[in-house]
Design an enzyme around this catalytic site. Structure first.
Site, mmCIF file in Angstrom:
data_model
loop_
_atom_site.group_PDB
_atom_site.id
_atom_site.type_symbol
_atom_site.label_atom_id
_atom_site.label_comp_id
_atom_site.label_asym_id
_atom_site.label_seq_id
_atom_site.Cartn_x
_atom_site.Cartn_y
_atom_site.Cartn_z
ATOM 1 C CB SER A 1 -8.033 3.899 2.856
ATOM 2 O OG SER A 1 -7.104 3.318 4.088
ATOM 3 C CE LYS B 1 -3.751 1.911 2.664
ATOM 4 N NZ LYS B 1 -4.748 1.710 3.776
ATOM 5 C CB SER C 1 -8.296 0.953 5.865
ATOM 6 O OG SER C 1 -8.990 2.133 5.997
#
Lengths: 477, 483
Positions: free
Chosen positions: B155, B80, B179
């Site tokens: 997210s 990420k 997330s």
């Protein structure tokens, strides 16, 4: 202490002291002063994304020592909080400090004033990180040096107990001495490892309500602090007398003009939005740990001063002067150990040696044992004080043994009463006018006669003996 | 050729060890998949095929030399884009860090480096991890691989989508309020948010310091445990990192659920839950019952306040954590300014997206003088109540079962105009972060439009091994990983 127009000044001091740990408070960058800009920083102290603070345990230990040395209560539980504001020298846009649970509270220290000893309260001491330095030049504008970011500080806040510039100076000197004794900082105002902010307000003498205070920041010498206080005191009083209201604000002192000027208004100051830093666990100290740290603190100035007064018969003033600097006190004690005339040694040190030493901290080219030797020579009447004064200059240059110098140069005082008596009689006979003046009441005329004897002995005559013999001789006349 | 990208990590590791395939070949397979799928899925912010291949070749050399290698060695993965990779652009999907190159590696990256990992690229996300759909990315929106008209969740949308689309064998995401788990649920993959303090946050660009954790997203439960083993553990550079021997997180997998007590809290099944989600989750619960677990109805009243507490706490901490992005030392700086105040104002106004600005403003307000007690302090007190509820229920139960989110993945653009409605979708996931406990998300069936439904298993602090055991039992019972 005289009041200006009947107002007294009320002063509280906030002193920031840089702790001389090897590495910074939250990272392992070195803390040494004077390095090339931005060579002693890392992603952590520069607040790069993703970095985290880890507390340097030594910082806590040093802060606790400073707290114990100033009679504070040390918290078993304290925490670190974020103080949020934007400024280019603050990389994370928050300073990690302590807000409502500081490490140390409710301390005090004692200073000597004209009226005797006075106790100044210390509200709190907390740990925090330093910000960087802004450097301005015409070519580049403002540049940021991050070397100082993250250097560990303790902030020492006094109660508003100070009532004059002299008291402020005495407090700072005492605080500095105490901190130096603990070894947690080198307290060099010129290098910024000791900084003082002055909070000052005024009120009619005898009233209790505090006036509105202004803050003066970053005054970097004791002299400037005194001057700034004197100016600001008068300024506030004059303003109040003219019917003005004091603006709560930060002011800067200009050493060139001796005046203070508005810097920024504290009313519009930041809301720092303090909250506990979630990246750091609380600081927990057991009483055993606190005690162990206390045991590491050497004898502090006041204790030493007390000892000098009791053991050597020194005055409080002399004791205060000698203990104001640990190196000075250590030096004195080393000298005192080599002579039975410790009080004399103290006098020589304070009145003669100190004059020749410059700089913030005490460094002396004459070895302590030679000071002791000198005191013994004077105490035993081998030399008189004016001979001693001359020798001191040479000793400062070469650290020569005064005993050796006296022998080499034949400077030993003449204590022979028979010889001196003869010279005195001769001088009296040779100076009838002076004798006559003396008889008429001009006691100073005796000086001329003594001077005559002294020059005949090349300055080595014992003045006390000469005086006594002269008096006796003059009585005969 | 066998599609190695459909293998589990254990199978890949064996195949690599047996020289059935080389890491270079495996990496090329993923590179091809990325080329094929990215135009539609958009999971990646940046890829570097050359660098990945170099890493793979280096591992192959070590293997050829007879070196004993880690289980994850040579297996291509992705990270990420809020986790710092030294020398490789790390953007947090924000204009503010569009060209930012970190000078250091995050702890988890160092761990994977030691294991001999292969990194394909950095993954898309909601800007600074704030969002539930990855639509807040300043780079692009990511599309759910199972239905390209729908969101992948957020997210860590890119992290989940990449695994679901077989564009990476496993990925790392971060979870502050759900997330990792919610995108895992939306994309039909497995995601774990470990106990707070289990995985070092050093190198994770902070959103909410007391809530953030890094965790793995994988195709199977066993894979997830393998990755967590590699990245968990004490790190002296993170003062909130726990010093504890975690043991092998996969040690209890295969023991089944007979005799375990599974709590079903009514607050997680109330108003707001979509019927398809409710049905799929309760069916999973029934499966557990059939396997010998005991289901217990429990109540956790503080849960109803967890969402509000979460938004106050996370926004407050974020407002402080993001203050460092001021245009001075790194990141985006506005082009024209007269003084420092203008530099700050314009850089931050231009560099941050709307959701980030919204949360910074909310957070600043919650901490401000006069409001601190009513908001931030109160939220911390609610936090203690939430923790207490979990402590109490987890005395009576071994794990707690719930949906991950109230609905399956919805359409792109559907909620992006209504922030509050989007926040409500976090109601089942945020309590976990607020309490600091671990939670595993895994697929438990399908719902509306054939979209996957995610099951959430929550446990006591440091009970990841138990969660993996319970999760694996369901996964095995349902016939293995989806797809």
């Amino acid at each position: 202490m005289t009041l200006y127009k009947g107002y007294e000044m009320v002063i509280g001091l906030e002193v920031h002291v840089e702790l001389k740990t090897k590495t910074k408070i939250f990272c392992s960058c070195p803390t040494t002063f004077g390095a090339e800009p931005n060579t002693q920083c890392c992603p952590v102290c520069m607040g790069y994304p993703g970095t985290l603070p880890v507390l340097n345990k030594k910082v806590v230990e040093y802060a606790v020592k400073a707290g114990l040395a100033t009679n504070c209560t040390i918290a078993n539980y304290s925490k670190q909080d974020r103080k949020n504001y934007f400024y280019p020298d603050l990389p994370k846009a928050y300073q990690i400090s302590q807000y409502d649970l500081p490490l140390c509270e409710h301390g005090h220290l004692d200073i000597e004033t004209e009226e005797g000893s006075k106790r100044i309260g210390i509200t709190r001491i907390h740990i925090e990180e330093d910000a960087g330095k802004l450097v301005h030049d015409d070519k580049h504008g403002t540049m940021i040096d991050c070397n100082r970011c993250g250097v560990p500080l303790i902030e020492i806040v006094s109660e508003p107990d100070i009532r004059s510039a002299e008291e402020a100076k005495a407090y700072l000197q005492k605080l500095r001495a105490i901190i130096l004794y603990t070894g947690v900082s080198d307290c060099k105002m010129q290098e910024g490892s000791l900084r003082c902010d002055v909070n000052l307000s005024v009120r009619k003498a005898g009233t209790e309500k505090f006036g509105i205070r202004t803050e003066m920041k970053n005054l970097n010498s004791f002299q400037f602090i005194v001057k700034a206080i004197e100016y600001e005191y008068k300024r506030q009083v004059d303003a109040l007398e003219a019917g003005e209201v004091i603006t709560q604000e930060t002011r800067r002192f200009d050493p060139a003009t001796g005046k203070t000027y508005t810097m920024r208004s504290k009313e519009n100051a930041n809301d720092y939005r303090y909250f506990p830093d979630p990246d750091l666990p609380p600081i927990e100290l057991t009483n055993a740990v606190i005690k162990a740290l206390g045991d590491q603190i050497p004898e502090l100035p006041d204790a030493r001063k007390q000892a000098y007064m009791e053991k050597y018969g020194l005055t409080a003033y002399d004791g205060e002067v000698l203990t104001s600097d640990k190196a000075l006190a250590d030096y004195f004690e080393a000298a005192a150990a080599t002579t039975k005339y410790q009080k004399l040694a103290a006098n020589l040190l304070i009145t003669e040696f100190m004059r020749l030493i410059e700089g913030e901290s005490f460094v002396c080219p004459v070895s302590a044992k030679h000071l002791g030797e000198l005191a013994t020579l004077v105490g035993d009447d081998v030399i008189n004080s004016s001979t001693a004064k001359k020798l001191i200059r040479d000793m400062f240059e070469t650290d020569a043994s005064p005993k050796a110098l006296v022998e080499e140069r034949g400077l030993a005082q003449i204590n022979d009463e028979v010889l001196l008596g003869k010279l005195v009689a001769e001088a009296v006979a040779a100076n009838p006018k002076s004798v006559a003046d003396y008889k008429k009441g001009k006691l100073a005329a005796a000086k001329a006669i003594i001077g005559n004897v002294m020059s005949k002995t090349a300055g080595k005559g014992n003045p006390v003996i000469i005086n006594r013999l002269l008096e006796a001789e003059l009585q005969k006349q | 050729m066998q599609d190695f990208t459909k293998m589990t990590l254990a199978e890949m590791s064996s195949a690599l060890q047996a020289r059935e395939i080389s890491s270079a070949e495996l990496t090329k397979a993923y590179i091809a998949s990325i080329e094929k799928n990215e135009p539609r899925v958009g999971a990646y912010v940046s890829t570097d095929a050359r660098h990945a291949l170099d890493m793979a070749i280096a591992v192959d050399k070590r293997r050829a030399a007879g070196e004993a290698l880690h289980a994850l060695a040579g297996i291509p993965m992705a990270i990420k884009d809020n986790i710092c990779t030294k020398g490789i652009r790390t953007t947090c999907a924000s204009k503010m860090l569009a060209d930012y190159i970190p000078p250091y590696n995050a702890h988890v990256v160092e761990q994977l480096e030691k294991a001999g990992y292969v990194m394909l690229g950095k993954l898309n996300m909601d800007e600074f991890a704030m969002g539930s759909t990855t639509e807040n990315s300043a780079v692009k929106a990511t599309h759910n691989p199972l239905d390209l008209t729908r969101v992948p969740g957020g997210s860590s949308g890119g992290s989940a989508a990449a695994v679901a689309a077989l564009e990476a064998a496993y990925t790392l995401g971060s979870d502050t309020g759900g997330s990792i788990r919610q995108p895992a649920a939306f994309c039909g993959v497995v995601g774990m948010k470990p106990t707070y303090g289990t995985v070092s946050r050093y190198g994770l660009v902070a959103f909410a310091s007391s809530l953030d954790q890094i965790g793995p997203l994988t195709r199977t439960v066993r894979d997830n445990a393998t990755v967590l083993n590699a990245i968990a553990g004490h790190d002296g550079r993170d003062a909130t990192s726990i010093d504890r021997d975690h043991g092998d997180f996969s040690a209890e997998i295969g023991k089944g659920v007979a005799g375990l007590r599974i709590g079903i809290p009514k607050e997680f099944f109330g108003e707001g839950i979509a019927p398809d989600v409710k049905e799929a989750v309760l069916n999973a619960a029934k499966r557990y019952e059939k396997m010998g677990a005991q289901l217990l109805e429990v109540s956790m009243p503080a849960i109803d306040h967890a969402l509000a507490a979460y938004y106050v706490i996370s926004s407050a901490e974020a407002s402080s954590n993001l203050a460092r992005f001021d245009g001075v030392r790194y990141g985006y700086r506005t082009e024209e300014f007269e003084d420092i105040a203008e530099l700050y104002k314009k850089s931050r106004s231009e560099g941050f997206g709307a959701e980030v600005k919204r949360r910074i403003m909310l957070g600043t307000f919650a901490l401000s003088s006069g409001y601190y007690d009513a908001y931030y302090k109160k939220a911390l007190q609610v936090r203690a109540l939430v923790r207490a509820d979990y402590d109490r229920v987890l005395q009576q139960c071994d794990v707690i079962l719930s949906p991950v989110a109230p609905t399956v993945a919805y359409k792109l653009g559907e909620k992006s105009q209504n922030p509050l409605e989007m926040y409500m979708g976090d109601a089942y996931s945020v309590p976990v972060n607020v309490a600091g406990i671990p939670a595993l998300a895994l697929p438990c069936g399908t719902g509306e439009g054939g979209m996957p439904v995610g099951l959430q298993l929550m446990g006591k602090p440091f009970s990841e091994a138990l969660l993996y055991r319970v999760g694996a039992a369901l996964e095995d019972d349902m016939g293995g990983a989806s797809k």
